[in-house]
Design a protein around this motif. Structure first.
Motif, PDB file in Angstrom:
ATOM      1  N   GLU A   5       7.720   0.030   2.404  1.00  0.00           N
ATOM      2  CA  GLU A   5       6.726   0.259   3.456  1.00  0.00           C
ATOM      3  C   GLU A   5       6.980   1.574   4.208  1.00  0.00           C
ATOM      4  O   GLU A   5       8.110   1.856   4.603  1.00  0.00           O
ATOM      5  CB  GLU A   5       6.726  -0.876   4.488  1.00  0.00           C
ATOM      6  CG  GLU A   5       6.200  -2.203   3.965  1.00  0.00           C
ATOM      7  CD  GLU A   5       7.232  -2.981   3.180  1.00  0.00           C
ATOM      8  OE1 GLU A   5       6.858  -3.953   2.502  1.00  0.00           O
ATOM      9  OE2 GLU A   5       8.425  -2.598   3.241  1.00  0.00           O
TER      10      GLU A   5
ATOM     11  N   ASN B 247      -6.119   4.736  16.480  1.00  0.00           N
ATOM     12  CA  ASN B 247      -6.796   4.903  15.187  1.00  0.00           C
ATOM     13  C   ASN B 247      -5.862   4.918  13.991  1.00  0.00           C
ATOM     14  O   ASN B 247      -6.293   5.140  12.855  1.00  0.00           O
ATOM     15  CB  ASN B 247      -7.650   6.169  15.188  1.00  0.00           C
ATOM     16  CG  ASN B 247      -6.827   7.460  15.302  1.00  0.00           C
ATOM     17  OD1 ASN B 247      -5.634   7.478  15.016  1.00  0.00           O
ATOM     18  ND2 ASN B 247      -7.470   8.550  15.708  1.00  0.00           N
ATOM     19  N   VAL B 248      -4.552   4.690  14.201  1.00  0.00           N
ATOM     20  CA  VAL B 248      -3.600   4.787  13.098  1.00  0.00           C
ATOM     21  C   VAL B 248      -3.924   3.797  11.982  1.00  0.00           C
ATOM     22  O   VAL B 248      -3.591   4.037  10.811  1.00  0.00           O
ATOM     23  CB  VAL B 248      -2.156   4.587  13.615  1.00  0.00           C
ATOM     24  CG1 VAL B 248      -1.930   3.160  14.092  1.00  0.00           C
ATOM     25  CG2 VAL B 248      -1.134   4.961  12.537  1.00  0.00           C
ATOM     26  N   ASP B 249      -4.612   2.696  12.306  1.00  0.00           N
ATOM     27  CA  ASP B 249      -4.964   1.727  11.265  1.00  0.00           C
ATOM     28  C   ASP B 249      -6.047   2.259  10.322  1.00  0.00           C
ATOM     29  O   ASP B 249      -6.386   1.602   9.336  1.00  0.00           O
ATOM     30  CB  ASP B 249      -5.409   0.400  11.891  1.00  0.00           C
ATOM     31  CG  ASP B 249      -6.613   0.543  12.798  1.00  0.00           C
ATOM     32  OD1 ASP B 249      -6.993   1.674  13.161  1.00  0.00           O
ATOM     33  OD2 ASP B 249      -7.192  -0.501  13.171  1.00  0.00           O
ATOM     34  N   ARG B 250      -6.561   3.455  10.618  1.00  0.00           N
ATOM     35  CA  ARG B 250      -7.546   4.089   9.725  1.00  0.00           C
ATOM     36  C   ARG B 250      -6.892   5.051   8.738  1.00  0.00           C
ATOM     37  O   ARG B 250      -7.585   5.723   7.983  1.00  0.00           O
ATOM     38  CB  ARG B 250      -8.590   4.841  10.553  1.00  0.00           C
ATOM     39  CG  ARG B 250      -9.542   3.930  11.344  1.00  0.00           C
ATOM     40  CD  ARG B 250     -10.389   4.734  12.322  1.00  0.00           C
ATOM     41  NE  ARG B 250     -10.858   5.986  11.763  1.00  0.00           N
ATOM     42  CZ  ARG B 250     -11.135   7.074  12.483  1.00  0.00           C
ATOM     43  NH1 ARG B 250     -10.971   7.057  13.805  1.00  0.00           N
ATOM     44  NH2 ARG B 250     -11.570   8.178  11.903  1.00  0.00           N
TER      45      ARG B 250
ATOM     46  N   ASP C 251       4.323   1.674  17.881  1.00  0.00           N
ATOM     47  CA  ASP C 251       3.906   2.169  19.193  1.00  0.00           C
ATOM     48  C   ASP C 251       5.152   2.694  19.903  1.00  0.00           C
ATOM     49  O   ASP C 251       6.136   1.966  20.084  1.00  0.00           O
ATOM     50  CB  ASP C 251       3.271   1.035  19.989  1.00  0.00           C
ATOM     51  CG  ASP C 251       2.604   1.503  21.269  1.00  0.00           C
ATOM     52  OD1 ASP C 251       3.207   2.342  21.981  1.00  0.00           O
ATOM     53  OD2 ASP C 251       1.505   1.022  21.590  1.00  0.00           O
TER      54      ASP C 251
ATOM     55  N   ARG D 189       4.722  -2.847  15.789  1.00  0.00           N
ATOM     56  CA  ARG D 189       4.218  -2.282  14.534  1.00  0.00           C
ATOM     57  C   ARG D 189       2.696  -2.268  14.551  1.00  0.00           C
ATOM     58  O   ARG D 189       2.052  -3.297  14.763  1.00  0.00           O
ATOM     59  CB  ARG D 189       4.728  -3.072  13.335  1.00  0.00           C
ATOM     60  CG  ARG D 189       4.408  -2.411  11.988  1.00  0.00           C
ATOM     61  CD  ARG D 189       5.036  -3.113  10.805  1.00  0.00           C
ATOM     62  NE  ARG D 189       6.479  -2.988  10.770  1.00  0.00           N
ATOM     63  CZ  ARG D 189       7.192  -2.788   9.646  1.00  0.00           C
ATOM     64  NH1 ARG D 189       6.578  -2.658   8.476  1.00  0.00           N
ATOM     65  NH2 ARG D 189       8.500  -2.721   9.691  1.00  0.00           N
ATOM     66  N   LEU D 190       2.132  -1.072  14.310  1.00  0.00           N
ATOM     67  CA  LEU D 190       0.688  -0.883  14.364  1.00  0.00           C
ATOM     68  C   LEU D 190       0.061  -0.677  12.995  1.00  0.00           C
ATOM     69  O   LEU D 190      -1.132  -0.917  12.812  1.00  0.00           O
ATOM     70  CB  LEU D 190       0.345   0.330  15.247  1.00  0.00           C
ATOM     71  CG  LEU D 190       0.845   0.288  16.697  1.00  0.00           C
ATOM     72  CD1 LEU D 190       0.512   1.603  17.397  1.00  0.00           C
ATOM     73  CD2 LEU D 190       0.222  -0.895  17.442  1.00  0.00           C
ATOM     74  N   TRP D 191       0.846  -0.193  12.024  1.00  0.00           N
ATOM     75  CA  TRP D 191       0.288   0.144  10.704  1.00  0.00           C
ATOM     76  C   TRP D 191       1.409   0.188   9.688  1.00  0.00           C
ATOM     77  O   TRP D 191       2.556   0.498  10.031  1.00  0.00           O
ATOM     78  CB  TRP D 191      -0.393   1.516  10.775  1.00  0.00           C
ATOM     79  CG  TRP D 191      -0.822   2.085   9.449  1.00  0.00           C
ATOM     80  CD1 TRP D 191      -1.994   1.845   8.792  1.00  0.00           C
ATOM     81  CD2 TRP D 191      -0.088   3.019   8.632  1.00  0.00           C
ATOM     82  NE1 TRP D 191      -2.027   2.565   7.609  1.00  0.00           N
ATOM     83  CE2 TRP D 191      -0.876   3.301   7.492  1.00  0.00           C
ATOM     84  CE3 TRP D 191       1.151   3.637   8.771  1.00  0.00           C
ATOM     85  CZ2 TRP D 191      -0.454   4.167   6.497  1.00  0.00           C
ATOM     86  CZ3 TRP D 191       1.590   4.500   7.765  1.00  0.00           C
ATOM     87  CH2 TRP D 191       0.776   4.768   6.649  1.00  0.00           C
ATOM     88  N   GLU D 192       1.084  -0.135   8.448  1.00  0.00           N
ATOM     89  CA  GLU D 192       2.022   0.061   7.354  1.00  0.00           C
ATOM     90  C   GLU D 192       1.260   0.269   6.062  1.00  0.00           C
ATOM     91  O   GLU D 192       0.119  -0.183   5.908  1.00  0.00           O
ATOM     92  CB  GLU D 192       2.998  -1.104   7.214  1.00  0.00           C
ATOM     93  CG  GLU D 192       2.368  -2.412   6.785  1.00  0.00           C
ATOM     94  CD  GLU D 192       3.415  -3.502   6.588  1.00  0.00           C
ATOM     95  OE1 GLU D 192       3.328  -4.197   5.555  1.00  0.00           O
ATOM     96  OE2 GLU D 192       4.295  -3.662   7.451  1.00  0.00           O
TER      97      GLU D 192
ATOM     98  N   PHE E  53       5.771   2.806   7.808  1.00  0.00           N
ATOM     99  CA  PHE E  53       5.139   2.107   8.924  1.00  0.00           C
ATOM    100  C   PHE E  53       5.086   2.993  10.163  1.00  0.00           C
ATOM    101  O   PHE E  53       5.811   3.987  10.284  1.00  0.00           O
ATOM    102  CB  PHE E  53       5.858   0.792   9.230  1.00  0.00           C
ATOM    103  CG  PHE E  53       7.298   0.936   9.664  1.00  0.00           C
ATOM    104  CD1 PHE E  53       7.644   1.231  10.979  1.00  0.00           C
ATOM    105  CD2 PHE E  53       8.324   0.760   8.741  1.00  0.00           C
ATOM    106  CE1 PHE E  53       8.962   1.351  11.365  1.00  0.00           C
ATOM    107  CE2 PHE E  53       9.657   0.878   9.120  1.00  0.00           C
ATOM    108  CZ  PHE E  53       9.979   1.176  10.441  1.00  0.00           C
TER     109      PHE E  53
END
Length: 592
Positions: free
Chosen positions: A532, A53-56, A537, A543-546, A534
């Motif tokens: 950034e 859920n890190v992209d949230r 994982d 890289r999963l999110w930034e 970021f």
């Protein structure tokens, strides 16, 4: 009713006991000290934010500090209040859930003390209702945690700032037309580190004592132009010291260069067996001429110490000897510079030291903070202390006796290490801006990994010898100039804490300076000079999110929980030394 009162009393007493017991296994939602916990692992057990859920993550709040300058501080969060030191030692306290500013402290700097090493401060300590901060003008200050009012203010150096190098000594050799390079730093004495509070004392060390002469690039938007070391009596010796947390009175002091035995054994190799290019016979001949070199010996304490409370041991790294890079006026091993040092945390007595680079000529400060963990060597658990070197290796030791357990595989490229400067210039890496600088690592003991923010930045190492001029004697000095040829980059590396083997690496465009945060849920957070923040994982470095910001993210991120919501927060202000855009923001994210 009587039983209920007894139960309540028992619970209260048990809670108080747990809170004061060393190594109590209590999960805190705060970020109460520089390294997150006493081990300095910068690893949190809060698991609301996960790889799934890190992209949230979205911005929860953002605060404008009003100061555009290199921002390196770790925010401290206690009881839902965030306290962060700003450049030039101003301090803000905020509601950690909303960013609402609760109070501000404005630091009045002593005008007779020029900055040796820039305006950056790496954080505060909070304990017993007080906020403790070391300052760039070498003072230790206690503020009221609830109001920001000054409670005491101690001058830790007594004005003894050491001897600063002057660019005029270079006879115009390090200038470029149409104008001269500006001096952005010289040897002096200040405090960059966040203090630690232990046993009723506030523990802090001074920095900048072997800084050397830092010259800006002719381009004001470019990174550092050169670091210069001039033979002679420049700087002063450093120290780590403890001050009474109630009064600020000095309790003990450990000098990072001793007045007796500072020359050491004149070793020809590093302790781990790398041959050094030393002319021992010549150094011994020069010893009588430079018998007072210890007075100017350097050995800054750049980063916050880690404390093993069970064994009462304190660990910290020391900086390079002074003069920076130029060793002709300081023969010998230059103890205890460029070392990991263990002290009795109650008395300051030396327990052991490991000098990574004797007679350091390359600026290989032990700058990244030490971290404590349990290593498993051949299946046997050993209490360990680790440190990510500017040399590009992660060193792990038995923290009780200083025995080297292993030196890791290199986490940055290495070339011409321990080579001497030449008149035409020798390209080496890592150099004075390579390896792992002051960036703190993170350790995930469950996954058996340490995460290291690294810098690959080749430098040109050059020797200069000037003839006598205008009645002044000739001058010998060395310079290291970071190369702007497109070859630099950053690496975030995961290394196994039992073997020293690399597990994965994540490459970024620019050298990494700032630090790392990891979580039990399997995330690794860090930042880039291009702006950034970021998340990777933890299993593979993907890289999963930034989140993009308008200034460099060159400070370590923290995690905390308020009212059941987990936050990620970081100082966003870039770093002038490395050419990263400066800014003025503290920002936090949470799940939408």
């Amino acid at each position: 009713m009587r039983h209920a009162r007894f139960t309540s009393l028992f619970v209260a007493l048990f809670t108080a006991l747990v809170a004061t017991t060393p190594y109590a296994q209590v999960q805190s939602a705060d970020w109460p000290m520089f390294g997150g916990d006493w081990l300095h692992q910068r690893h949190v057990h809060q698991s609301a934010i996960t790889p799934a859920n890190v992209d949230r993550l979205v911005e929860a709040w953002s605060v404008d500090t009003g100061i555009d300058a290199s921002f390196q501080a770790t925010p401290i969060v206690v009881d839902g209040i965030m306290v962060v030191s700003l450049p030039f030692n101003h301090v803000m306290a905020m509601n950690a859930a909303t960013g609402e500013v609760l109070w501000k402290y404005t630091h009045e700097r002593l005008k007779n003390r020029p900055l040796c090493c820039g305006p950056a401060n790496r954080g505060v300590a909070v304990h017993g209702g007080k906020v403790f901060m070391g300052t760039v003008d070498s003072r230790l200050i206690a503020l009221d945690f609830r109001t920001g009012q000054t409670m005491w203010d101690v001058d830790v150096t007594g004005g003894e700032q050491g001897v600063q190098e002057e660019v005029s000594a270079l006879q115009g050799q390090m200038t470029t037309e149409p104008g001269k390079r500006e001096v952005s730093g010289a040897s002096g004495a200040g405090i960059n580190m966040a203090p630690m509070v232990y046993g009723g004392n506030v523990i802090v060390g001074i920095t900048g004592v072997g800084y050397g002469l830092h010259l800006d690039s002719p381009d004001p938007n470019a990174p550092l132009g050169a670091v210069v070391g001039i033979a002679g009596n420049y700087g002063r010796r450093g120290f780590m010291a403890a001050f009474d947390e109630q009064t600020g009175a000095l309790v003990w002091k450990f000098d990072t260069v001793p007045d007796q035995g500072w020359e050491g054994r004149f070793v020809t190799h590093t302790p781990d067996g790398v041959k050094l290019p030393r002319n021992i016979a010549q150094e011994k001949t020069q010893l009588a001429q430079h018998a007072q070199a210890w007075k100017y010996g350097g050995g800054s304490s750049w980063s916050t110490p880690a404390i093993d409370r069970k064994n009462g041991l304190l660990y910290f790294g020391t900086g390079n000897p002074s003069p920076q890079m130029e060793g002709s006026s300081r023969p010998g091993d230059n103890l205890y510079t460029t070392s990991l040092v263990a002290l009795d945390a109650n008395t300051g007595e030396l327990k052991w030291f490991y000098q990574q680079v004797p007679h350091d000529l390359w600026g290989y400060d032990v700058a990244s903070p030490p971290v404590l963990f349990t290593a498993r060597v051949n299946g046997v658990p050993i209490p360990a202390v680790g440190q990510a070197g500017k040399t590009g290796w992660f060193y792990a030791f038995n923290r009780l006796n200083g025995k080297l357990l292993y030196k890791s595989e290199p986490f940055v490229p290495q070339h011409n290490m321990f080579a001497l400067p030449t008149r035409e210039g020798t390209v080496i890496y890592p150099g004075v801006v390579g390896g792992s600088n002051w960036s703190p690592v993170s350790v995930d003991e469950k996954r058996r990994l340490v995460y290291i923010a690294g810098m690959h930045w080749p430098v040109k190492y050059q020797l200069h010898e000037l003839p006598p001029k205008d009645g002044k004697p000739g001058l010998k000095y060395s310079s290291m100039s970071p190369m702007e040829d497109g070859s630099k980059y950053g690496l975030l590396t995961a290394i196994h804490i039992d073997t020293g083997k690399k597990v994965w690496q994540h490459k970024v465009k620019d050298p990494m300076i700032g630090g790392v945060l990891s979580t039990d849920s399997g995330l690794v957070f860090s930042g880039e000079g291009s702006g950034e923040l970021f998340a990777l994982d933890a299993r593979n470095g993907q890289r999963l999110w930034e989140a993009k910001n308008d200034a460099g993210v060159n400070a370590p991120a923290v995690s905390y929980t308020v009212n059941g919501e987990q936050y990620i927060a970081v100082a966003i202000g870039g770093n002038k030394l490395f050419g990263y855009t400066q800014g003025h923001t503290v920002r936090a994210w949470k799940l939408r």
